[in-house]
Design a protein around this motif. Structure first.
Motif, PDB file in Angstrom:
ATOM      1  N   CYS A 114      45.814  41.555  43.860  1.00 21.05           N
ATOM      2  CA  CYS A 114      46.906  40.929  43.112  1.00 21.05           C
ATOM      3  C   CYS A 114      47.431  41.858  42.020  1.00 21.05           C
ATOM      4  CB  CYS A 114      46.431  39.616  42.496  1.00 21.05           C
ATOM      5  SG  CYS A 114      46.636  38.170  43.560  1.00 21.05           S
ATOM      6  N   ALA A 115      47.083  43.134  42.105  1.00 26.31           N
ATOM      7  CA  ALA A 115      47.435  44.084  41.054  1.00 26.31           C
ATOM      8  C   ALA A 115      48.942  44.228  40.863  1.00 26.31           C
ATOM      9  CB  ALA A 115      46.813  45.448  41.351  1.00 26.31           C
ATOM     10  N   ASP A 116      49.724  43.997  41.942  1.00 24.37           N
ATOM     11  CA  ASP A 116      51.172  44.160  41.831  1.00 24.37           C
ATOM     12  C   ASP A 116      51.903  42.839  41.624  1.00 24.37           C
ATOM     13  OD1 ASP A 116      50.643  43.162  44.325  1.00 24.37           O
ATOM     14  OD2 ASP A 116      52.051  44.460  45.400  1.00 24.37           O
ATOM     15  N   ILE A 117      51.170  41.764  41.334  1.00 21.22           N
ATOM     16  CA  ILE A 117      51.781  40.461  41.089  1.00 21.22           C
ATOM     17  C   ILE A 117      51.801  40.207  39.585  1.00 21.22           C
ATOM     18  CG2 ILE A 117      51.613  37.976  41.473  1.00 21.22           C
ATOM     19  CD1 ILE A 117      50.261  38.528  44.104  1.00 21.22           C
ATOM     20  N   GLU A 118      52.983  40.086  39.031  1.00 18.63           N
ATOM     21  CA  GLU A 118      53.125  39.908  37.583  1.00 18.63           C
ATOM     22  C   GLU A 118      52.440  38.617  37.138  1.00 18.63           C
ATOM     23  OE1 GLU A 118      56.649  39.697  34.166  1.00 18.63           O
ATOM     24  OE2 GLU A 118      57.148  40.115  36.270  1.00 18.63           O
ATOM     25  N   GLY A 119      51.621  38.716  36.116  1.00 16.55           N
ATOM     26  CA  GLY A 119      50.934  37.561  35.581  1.00 16.55           C
ATOM     27  C   GLY A 119      49.601  37.266  36.233  1.00 16.55           C
ATOM     28  N   SER A 120      49.240  38.046  37.258  1.00 12.36           N
ATOM     29  CA  SER A 120      47.957  37.836  37.924  1.00 12.36           C
ATOM     30  C   SER A 120      46.937  38.846  37.390  1.00 12.36           C
ATOM     31  CB  SER A 120      48.108  37.961  39.447  1.00 12.36           C
ATOM     32  OG  SER A 120      46.915  37.590  40.107  1.00 12.36           O
ATOM     33  N   VAL A 121      45.910  39.139  38.189  1.00 12.01           N
ATOM     34  CA  VAL A 121      44.827  40.012  37.746  1.00 12.01           C
ATOM     35  C   VAL A 121      44.991  41.409  38.327  1.00 12.01           C
ATOM     36  CG1 VAL A 121      43.188  38.128  37.449  1.00 12.01           C
ATOM     37  CG2 VAL A 121      43.379  39.244  39.678  1.00 12.01           C
ATOM     38  N   ASN A 122      44.406  42.377  37.676  1.00 10.72           N
ATOM     39  CA  ASN A 122      44.423  43.753  38.168  1.00 10.72           C
ATOM     40  C   ASN A 122      43.200  43.974  39.065  1.00 10.72           C
ATOM     41  OD1 ASN A 122      45.146  46.412  38.572  1.00 10.72           O
ATOM     42  ND2 ASN A 122      44.111  47.134  36.721  1.00 10.72           N
ATOM     43  N   GLY A 123      43.196  43.281  40.171  1.00  8.46           N
ATOM     44  CA  GLY A 123      42.066  43.337  41.093  1.00  8.46           C
ATOM     45  C   GLY A 123      42.265  42.332  42.205  1.00  8.46           C
ATOM     46  N   THR A 124      41.162  41.803  42.743  1.00  6.03           N
ATOM     47  CA  THR A 124      41.266  40.869  43.856  1.00  6.03           C
ATOM     48  C   THR A 124      41.847  39.528  43.414  1.00  6.03           C
ATOM     49  OG1 THR A 124      40.000  39.646  45.521  1.00  6.03           O
ATOM     50  CG2 THR A 124      38.854  40.210  43.488  1.00  6.03           C
ATOM     51  N   CYS A 125      42.639  38.924  44.277  1.00 11.28           N
ATOM     52  CA  CYS A 125      43.267  37.634  43.981  1.00 11.28           C
ATOM     53  C   CYS A 125      42.251  36.517  43.825  1.00 11.28           C
ATOM     54  CB  CYS A 125      44.253  37.266  45.091  1.00 11.28           C
ATOM     55  SG  CYS A 125      45.697  38.351  45.211  1.00 11.28           S
ATOM     56  N   PHE A 126      41.044  36.719  44.343  1.00 11.50           N
ATOM     57  CA  PHE A 126      40.012  35.701  44.183  1.00 11.50           C
ATOM     58  C   PHE A 126      39.644  35.501  42.708  1.00 11.50           C
ATOM     59  CE2 PHE A 126      39.247  37.159  48.587  1.00 11.50           C
ATOM     60  CZ  PHE A 126      39.308  35.932  49.240  1.00 11.50           C
ATOM     61  N   ASP A 127      39.950  36.493  41.872  1.00 11.07           N
ATOM     62  CA  ASP A 127      39.639  36.401  40.443  1.00 11.07           C
ATOM     63  C   ASP A 127      40.779  35.810  39.623  1.00 11.07           C
ATOM     64  OD1 ASP A 127      37.137  37.511  40.886  1.00 11.07           O
ATOM     65  OD2 ASP A 127      37.823  39.562  40.520  1.00 11.07           O
ATOM     66  N   ASP A 128      41.903  35.490  40.272  1.00 16.55           N
ATOM     67  CA  ASP A 128      43.002  34.856  39.548  1.00 16.55           C
ATOM     68  C   ASP A 128      42.548  33.488  39.047  1.00 16.55           C
ATOM     69  OD1 ASP A 128      45.491  33.137  39.234  1.00 16.55           O
ATOM     70  OD2 ASP A 128      46.437  35.063  39.683  1.00 16.55           O
ATOM     71  N   GLU A 129      42.882  33.159  37.794  1.00 11.81           N
ATOM     72  CA  GLU A 129      42.411  31.906  37.196  1.00 11.81           C
ATOM     73  C   GLU A 129      42.983  30.672  37.886  1.00 11.81           C
ATOM     74  OE1 GLU A 129      45.733  31.762  33.562  1.00 11.81           O
ATOM     75  OE2 GLU A 129      43.588  31.965  33.117  1.00 11.81           O
ATOM     76  N   ARG A 130      44.033  30.844  38.675  1.00  7.81           N
ATOM     77  CA  ARG A 130      44.614  29.702  39.384  1.00  7.81           C
ATOM     78  C   ARG A 130      43.896  29.408  40.698  1.00  7.81           C
ATOM     79  NH1 ARG A 130      50.555  31.855  40.028  1.00  7.81           N
ATOM     80  NH2 ARG A 130      49.363  33.815  40.192  1.00  7.81           N
ATOM     81  N   ALA A 131      43.013  30.305  41.132  1.00 11.18           N
ATOM     82  CA  ALA A 131      42.382  30.197  42.448  1.00 11.18           C
ATOM     83  C   ALA A 131      40.973  29.630  42.354  1.00 11.18           C
ATOM     84  CB  ALA A 131      42.354  31.567  43.122  1.00 11.18           C
ATOM     85  N   ASP A 132      40.674  28.644  43.211  1.00 12.02           N
ATOM     86  CA  ASP A 132      39.334  28.082  43.347  1.00 12.02           C
ATOM     87  C   ASP A 132      38.923  28.167  44.813  1.00 12.02           C
ATOM     88  OD1 ASP A 132      39.005  27.197  40.623  1.00 12.02           O
ATOM     89  OD2 ASP A 132      40.421  25.587  41.072  1.00 12.02           O
ATOM     90  N   THR A 133      37.711  28.683  45.061  1.00 12.17           N
ATOM     91  CA  THR A 133      37.231  28.853  46.430  1.00 12.17           C
ATOM     92  C   THR A 133      36.039  27.942  46.684  1.00 12.17           C
ATOM     93  OG1 THR A 133      37.920  31.176  46.369  1.00 12.17           O
ATOM     94  CG2 THR A 133      36.456  30.512  48.161  1.00 12.17           C
ATOM     95  N   TYR A 134      36.095  27.193  47.792  1.00 15.41           N
ATOM     96  CA  TYR A 134      34.990  26.328  48.213  1.00 15.41           C
ATOM     97  C   TYR A 134      34.460  26.845  49.542  1.00 15.41           C
ATOM     98  CZ  TYR A 134      36.596  22.963  44.694  1.00 15.41           C
ATOM     99  OH  TYR A 134      36.958  22.364  43.519  1.00 15.41           O
ATOM    100  N   TYR A 135      33.142  27.035  49.618  1.00 16.42           N
ATOM    101  CA  TYR A 135      32.535  27.544  50.836  1.00 16.42           C
ATOM    102  C   TYR A 135      31.934  26.386  51.621  1.00 16.42           C
ATOM    103  CZ  TYR A 135      33.208  31.947  48.412  1.00 16.42           C
ATOM    104  OH  TYR A 135      33.765  33.012  47.750  1.00 16.42           O
ATOM    105  N   GLU A 136      32.779  25.728  52.386  1.00 13.98           N
ATOM    106  CA  GLU A 136      32.352  24.594  53.196  1.00 13.98           C
ATOM    107  C   GLU A 136      33.354  24.348  54.318  1.00 13.98           C
ATOM    108  OE1 GLU A 136      33.094  20.635  51.135  1.00 13.98           O
ATOM    109  OE2 GLU A 136      33.062  21.983  49.396  1.00 13.98           O
ATOM    110  N   ASP A 137      33.021  23.405  55.189  1.00 12.44           N
ATOM    111  CA  ASP A 137      33.893  23.056  56.305  1.00 12.44           C
ATOM    112  C   ASP A 137      35.173  22.421  55.774  1.00 12.44           C
ATOM    113  OD1 ASP A 137      34.968  22.214  58.743  1.00 12.44           O
ATOM    114  OD2 ASP A 137      33.826  20.346  58.703  1.00 12.44           O
ATOM    115  N   ALA A 138      36.313  23.000  56.113  1.00  9.69           N
ATOM    116  CA  ALA A 138      37.587  22.547  55.556  1.00  9.69           C
ATOM    117  C   ALA A 138      37.954  21.142  56.009  1.00  9.69           C
ATOM    118  CB  ALA A 138      38.697  23.528  55.932  1.00  9.69           C
ATOM    119  N   VAL A 139      37.681  20.814  57.266  1.00  8.46           N
ATOM    120  CA  VAL A 139      38.038  19.487  57.765  1.00  8.46           C
ATOM    121  C   VAL A 139      37.267  18.412  56.996  1.00  8.46           C
ATOM    122  CG1 VAL A 139      38.027  17.965  59.772  1.00  8.46           C
ATOM    123  CG2 VAL A 139      38.648  20.362  60.050  1.00  8.46           C
TER     124      VAL A 139
END
Length: 259
Positions: free
Chosen positions: A159-184
């Motif tokens: 996300c380094a080239d996205i204004e207002g995001s993080v200078n690194g992986t998008c997974f570290d953006d404060e707007r993003a939450d990741t859940y490791y489970e079955d989506a259905v």
């Protein structure tokens, strides 16, 4: 019944093992998670980039054109899941833009987004390009897949080239939450009350309320009344039985509950 697929008939075998035109091949990662075999390769297609041009791009001599523009001569990084090619460094932007942006622009004010799957992080990257987005929930069953992509597929999820995001992986953006489970199961449990837009790069059965439009203006009283009304409708005996059966079948499918 069980199928005994010949592993030599996969994309991985056809592209990497039988690719006579690939003069430079390097295995970047190979991991077997609880859910799938994950392989990442760097492949140099000499029909497009000669081996001599690639070697020049590695030079420290700034007077050489290839060294000045080394990004144009890099090998193509490719990720395979269970031997099937998923996406490539040279094609991931076009693929994920066409996957995500039509839905995002079709919505008048996307604020809360759900992503089903998307372990590479490229779908997340495309969603976070929209400054209206307040929260993105990504439900990916394979945590190891995400870890591999954070480490080796930064071209997909930076996300380094996205204004207002993080200078690194998008997974570290404060707007993003990741859940490791079955989506259905995740959607069935929650009935997707909060999402205003949904994106998926996975094949999955239909789930109630996976996409909601709602009002753009915040009206807490109206929202609460609508949600309660919807829940009253869902909670009749027939619908409750269907939801419970769907939840149970998907848990059996992923081995989390005995039949």
């Amino acid at each position: 019944g069980e199928t005994n697929e010949n592993p030599l008939h996969t994309d991985l075998a056809n592209i990497v093992l039988d690719g006579w035109y690939l003069q430079d091949k390097e295995q970047v990662a190979s991991v077997h998670s609880l859910f799938q075999q994950i392989d990442v390769f760097d492949l140099l297609d000499t029909r497009k980039t000669t081996l001599s041009s690639y070697r020049k791009s590695l030079s420290l001599d700034d007077n050489i054109y290839e060294a000045q523009h080394a990004e144009l001569f890099r090998p193509n990084r490719v990720i395979f899941l269970d031997g099937v090619m998923q996406s490539t460094r040279l094609g991931n932007e076009g693929y994920h833009e066409s996957l995500v942006q039509p839905a995002m622009f079709a919505h008048s004010n996307p604020r809360r987004v759900a992503i089903i799957g998307g372990g590479e992080g490229a779908t997340l990257r495309e969603v976070l390009k929209h400054d209206t987005v307040e929260n993105v929930v990504m439900i990916e069953i394979d945590e190891i897949m995400v870890d591999i992509c954070k480490e080796h597929l930064l071209d997909w999820n930076s996300c380094a080239d996205i204004e207002g995001s993080v200078n690194g992986t998008c997974f570290d953006d404060e707007r993003a939450d990741t859940y490791y489970e079955d989506a259905v199961s995740w959607f069935v449990d929650r009935f997707s009350d909060e999402q205003t837009c949904a994106s998926t790069d996975e094949d999955c059965p239909a789930v109630p309320n996976t996409i909601e439009n709602g009002d753009d203006e915040d009206d807490d009283d109206d929202d609460d009344e609508n949600v309660n009304s919807e829940r009253d409708e869902i909670n009749d005996d027939d619908e409750t039985s269907k939801a419970e059966n769907t939840h149970r079948k998907n848990k059996q499918l992923y081995g989390t509950e005995e039949p």
